[in-house]
Enzyme design. Sequence first.
Site, PDB file in Angstrom:
ATOM      1  N   ARG A 523      -5.100   2.430   9.200  1.00  6.87           N
ATOM      2  CA  ARG A 523      -6.567   2.581   9.356  1.00  6.87           C
ATOM      3  C   ARG A 523      -7.183   3.547  10.220  1.00  6.87           C
ATOM      4  O   ARG A 523      -8.300   4.201  10.267  1.00  6.87           O
ATOM      5  CB  ARG A 523      -7.034   0.999   9.878  1.00  6.87           C
ATOM      6  CG  ARG A 523      -8.385   0.656   9.822  1.00  6.87           C
ATOM      7  CD  ARG A 523      -8.772  -0.612  10.326  1.00  6.87           C
ATOM      8  NE  ARG A 523      -8.575  -1.563   9.244  1.00  6.87           N
ATOM      9  CZ  ARG A 523      -9.309  -1.733   8.294  1.00  6.87           C
ATOM     10  NH1 ARG A 523     -10.658  -1.251   8.472  1.00  6.87           N
ATOM     11  NH2 ARG A 523      -9.170  -2.699   7.346  1.00  6.87           N
ATOM     12  N   GLU A 556      -1.543  -4.805   7.341  1.00  9.44           N
ATOM     13  CA  GLU A 556      -2.366  -5.759   6.889  1.00  9.44           C
ATOM     14  C   GLU A 556      -2.051  -6.226   5.665  1.00  9.44           C
ATOM     15  O   GLU A 556      -1.350  -5.581   4.644  1.00  9.44           O
ATOM     16  CB  GLU A 556      -3.913  -5.096   6.930  1.00  9.44           C
ATOM     17  CG  GLU A 556      -4.471  -4.377   7.874  1.00  9.44           C
ATOM     18  CD  GLU A 556      -5.786  -4.000   7.788  1.00  9.44           C
ATOM     19  OE1 GLU A 556      -6.685  -4.418   7.004  1.00  9.44           O
ATOM     20  OE2 GLU A 556      -6.320  -3.190   8.667  1.00  9.44           O
TER      21      GLU A 556
END
Length: 869
Positions: A523, A556
């Site tokens: 990210r 994630e």
Amino acid sequence: THTSCKQKLLFLMKRAAAKHLIERYYHQLTEGCGNEACTNEACGSSPGFQRMDNNAAAIKALELYKNNAKLCDPHPSKKGASSAFPENSAKGAHNFSACSNGKMNLKDLQPTREDFRDLNYLTEEKVYEILSLCSETEDYSPLIRVIGRVFSSAESLVQSFCKEKQHTKEELKSLQAKDEDKDEDEKETASGSSTAMEVEPEASASSGDGSSNGENNIQKFGPVEVSVDIDAVRRVYDRLLSNEKIEAAFLNALVYLSPNVECDLTYHNVYAADPNYLNVFIIIMENSNLHSPEYLEIALPQFCKAMSKLPLPALAKLARLWSQYGADQIRRLVETFQQLITYTVISNEFSSDNLVNEDDGVVAATKSLKIVYYANVLGGDLDMDHNEEEDDEPIPESSELTLQELLGEERRNKKGPRVDPLETELGIRAWDCRKPLIPYEDFINEPLNEVLEMDKDYTFFKVETESKFSFMTCPFILNAVTKNLGLYYDNRIRMYSERRITALYSLVQGQQLNPYLRLKVRRDHVIDDALVRLEMIAMENPADLKKQLYVEFEGEQGVDEGGVSKEFFQLVVEEIFNPDIGMFTYDESTKLFWFNPSSFENEGQFTLIGIVLGLAIYNNCILDVHFPMVVYRKLMGKKGMFRDLADSHPVLFQSLKDLLEYEGNVEEDMMITFQISQTDLFGNPLMYDLKEGGDKIPVTNENRKDFVALYAEYMLNKSVEKQFKAFRRGFHMVTNESPLKYLFRPEEIELLICGSRNLDFLALEESTEYDGGYNKDSHIIKDFWETVHSFGQEQKRLFLQFTTGTDRAPVGGLGKLKMIIAKNGPDSDRLPTSHTCFNVLLLPEYSTKEKLRERLLKAITYAKGFGML
């Protein structure tokens, strides 16, 4: 046999009665009953009546007939007016029928009346002569008979209403010399006849209601030469159609004419033998009553079928001729075909078992409408010269091509997407037109879009057989939502194809199975990770870009069913368009981005941006990208021009516009040259000569247009040439085999990429579905929508982002977004959660409206990241 004939006759009588009633409803809606104090809400004379166009009136007339609604009696002021109450039209039809059967009542004719039996073609003068004779005795049978004979015969129509032979220049000079020797009276007479003979054909070539665009068209393509005098035909129709006794003769004649013309064109190649055969279509299409209800059932559908059989050169010539007609005439032609399509669609119950694609009338009318569409483009503001150069090196083919050939699955579109044959014949493309004669939206038929089975239509589009018609071959009639669905099917099938080919490769060559375009990114380093991976794929095997995108954020748990990809694109766009990176410049006044001509980034980076844009379309994701429209025009192959600066560089545009409009001495007052100054990233001035030795060439009143054109060319094309070429190349890597350019206009491509900025939350509420025990009448659901509607614009965007993964509405608006609100347990302190892949909002049953608002705002404000629910 006698019983079946009787039943058939009874059926025809009922059908005629129904048709007659629908006509009366239609005329009641469009013209009213004539009583200004009428209380019938479905009457045009009613004081509160809302006016409607012909299409809407036709639909409403059918509804009124089905509901057996009230019909007004004719007011004294309207009695005898055939337009509102067409009983007399029926009498006219009876008269024609009687004449053609030789049962005319001869005692009504004067013994000296000419019979006109030997008259096999018409001129304007001959029509007026017969009309005058008929008016004297109030018996129009001879004229009805002549119209029936001439207008039901293609051979007779071809010879009718021909222009008088125009004089050569030498003949004109000779006539002029003779005129000078005549006395004043003779001069006036000669002048009058000369005007009638010479100017009139010229007027007919430009077709009456001329426009500057039509004149420009003539300059670019040359005038379209036809032997028929169009203005004369229009004058004749104006005189005759106002007489209800004659009007029906045209209708009956057209019913006889159309099948014969269709046969001539299908089997006898008549146009090649005589190009003047086109006169038949030119003359018939000048009938301003073609869109009337009485034509829509038989006459017009048959005529459209005949028109659709015209060979390509004839279609092109007709389009060029109509392009010179001007906006009003183009609109009339559009309404004629649209009326037929709408009437047929609402009169039938089309479904997956009864496809609209198989209705000959609708298909023929759509093909005929295509001619008008290209006439509209040709007659508009054309820009055929400013085209982007093609890429120097071709986009690499997939390394899987050999295997596909071995499997008999060679790609259909190696040479790129298809091009419409009529477009090729005319030598233009739809996006060459900057502004058409009438808006493109007038060609969209919404009732047709509602009944079109797009999955079937797409299949016909790909198979390309003559027996099955696809409306995707006429994309002008489809709205953006329908076209987007067609593109979605194309993208998905291509993804499945790539997946299947990959599976076969793994079997044949023992390679590791990798059916998806997988991107695993951090990210915090989304640009570095994604762009490096995409760069490798673009170099090694570009075909992998056409696989379904599958994004995974490191650390994630989210599984990408579409929502993770949306988040990925959002993050990539935020990073790329950050002004600190310097790839794009940002204009505070327009809120738009433009390519930075002095960017330090290499061309590869811009290629990757193009790939990201292409992937967004390919994977049906909406991006928060803010480009001026000229970028999308350039992607379609058109260069930027001066007028495009109004959108991309408004301050510069206004300055150059002021320069063009300046009434003083430009050279002395402004003291500017053909050398311009730009600043780099660090604010240093960079000089550029628009012409060689530009610093020594002053801008004057005479050369200022040249200066403005060169300035715009530099700003929009030359200064960003490397960056844009790389960007376009990346975009085409993903979309080169897509029907994107075939289906969409530049403004529609912007809508496709960016979605709609108009957020209609009432439409979203209407389309939302409920699950888990909730329904639209649940107390919490009512509180929920009251809360959402009270949000400000920014909070509404955050809510959309949280629920769907993007803050934009899809093509067609929020009403097309299928959102689901599901119950997520009883009252608790848990925040609402969402499945962005499926647009599902999980909402606990909060006890109060205040708690609902507080929990929802917290969820949408601080939402970031994915987990497994």
